[in-house]
Design an enzyme around this catalytic site. Structure first.
Site, mmCIF file in Angstrom:
data_model
loop_
_atom_site.group_PDB
_atom_site.id
_atom_site.type_symbol
_atom_site.label_atom_id
_atom_site.label_comp_id
_atom_site.label_asym_id
_atom_site.label_seq_id
_atom_site.Cartn_x
_atom_site.Cartn_y
_atom_site.Cartn_z
ATOM 1 N N SER A 131 0.770 -1.231 -0.013
ATOM 2 C CA SER A 131 0.024 -0.053 0.027
ATOM 3 C C SER A 131 0.789 1.248 0.230
ATOM 4 O O SER A 131 2.043 1.373 0.413
ATOM 5 C CB SER A 131 -0.930 -0.186 1.226
ATOM 6 N N TYR A 156 -2.467 -0.173 9.974
ATOM 7 C CA TYR A 156 -2.587 -0.737 8.802
ATOM 8 C C TYR A 156 -1.407 -0.449 7.902
ATOM 9 O O TYR A 156 -0.801 -1.416 7.202
ATOM 10 C CB TYR A 156 -3.765 -0.043 8.044
#
Length: 336
Positions: A131, A156
């Protein structure tokens, strides 16, 4: 070829499985269909995949070590996977603030079960979703895979950075070719309800205000899902090679390991994004300007030169066309 796609009922996994089947491959999709967002949307995606020639689905939780080991063994007994594309994960930055252990289970243990399956069953190439959030407090623009990413601002992001480190260890120890793809703000038809585009369209159509953080002074490198899928498919057929001349670069290695950005390469101000949505809907938004949220970053911007060098591809979907494609899907799916 025979592909495993984890997270096949998810946004990107659905589009990828459909593309691979259209290209004539065998695709086994797995997903646990968790309730992070409306399960009915995941089931609707699966309902469109199930009839496709070459597609098969199994409901498995990535964090279930015994189930995953048995799954890989069972599949390899008939025909092993040529490629594994690992997209299954607990998504969302803000959700990680209140539900940290969901990320440990899915993004850490789940990634490890996939790595172990690939290791023991001679998978030729593991491609996994990282990501843009890994860039964290990095202020160098555009973001390059050679940049340091040691200052994440959400759990995350930290879990995705951990996936990259775990993949490198398996590439180094076992010669498993791995490619990590850092996705930049993916949007498009069948998207996730927790993402800004989905939430904004839903609220505007309902005549409700939309929350715009940091007073709208944010920018994102929005990337249409069609560009993401094209990048994945091209990368899958190009496993990384060990770099014998490696001297400490962060995005390659003396092992068969590689990191690539997949982004549009052109950041858009959040307020301009809202205007594109208003134009596609033909309706103005009621704007609720709010402060910066924990876990957010001010801007993202992908350097995609390495992706082009490896695949010959540069993302090409323009924002206005991409937003319009989502709005058309949303109106059709929800009958609004």
């Amino acid at each position: 070829m025979k592909y495993l796609v984890t997270g096949a009922a998810g946004f990107i996994g659905f589009h990828l499985a459909r593309r691979l089947c259209a290209d004539g491959h065998q695709v086994v999709g797995i997903d646990n269909l968790n309730d992070y967002y409306e399960v009915s949307l995941k089931e609707a995606r699966l309902a469109r995949l199930q009839p496709l020639p070459g597609f098969r689905f199994e409901r498995i939780d990535l964090a279930d070590r015994e189930a995953m080991a048995a799954f890989f063994t069972r599949e390899s007994a008939s025909e092993r996977f040529d490629r594994v594309i690992h997209l299954g994960a607990q998504a969302g930055v803000r959700y990680s603030l209140d539900n940290p252990f969901a990320y440990a289970d899915s993004n850490l243990t789940g990634a490890l079960t996939v790595l172990e399956g690939c290791r023991h069953h001679e998978v030729q190439h593991l491609i996994y979703a990282s990501s843009s959030s890994v860039y964290g407090l990095n202020e160098q623009m555009p973001f390059k895979t050679s940049d340091g990413v040691d200052h994440p601002v959400s759990l995350y992001a930290a879990s995705k950075k951990a996936n990259e480190l775990m993949a490198h260890s398996y590439s180094h120890l076992y010669g498993l070719p791995t490619t990590g793809l850092r996705f930049f703000t993916v949007y498009g038809p069948w998207g996730r309800p927790d993402m800004a585009l989905f939430k904004f369209v839903r609220a505007i159509l309902a005549g409700e205000p939309i929350d715009i953080y940091n007073q709208g002074q944010l920018s994102r490198d929005f990337t249409h899902v069609d560009d993401i899928i094209e990048g994945i498919v091209r990368v899958a057929d190009r496993p990384p090679q060990a770099n014998p001349a490696w001297h400490g670069q962060t995005d390659s290695s003396s092992a068969p390991y590689r990191l690539l950005n997949i982004g549009n390469g052109s950041p858009v101000r959040l307020l301009d994004f809202v205007e594109a949505i208003e134009a596609a809907l033909g309706k103005p938004a009621i704007r609720n300007l709010l402060p910066m949220q924990p876990g957010d970053v001010l801007a993202t911007w992908a350097d995609t030169e390495s992706l082009f060098e490896v695949t010959g591809y540069k993302p090409r979907v323009e924002l206005s066309a991409g937003v319009a494609s989502f709005v058309a899907w949303y109106r059709d799916y929800y009958r609004v």
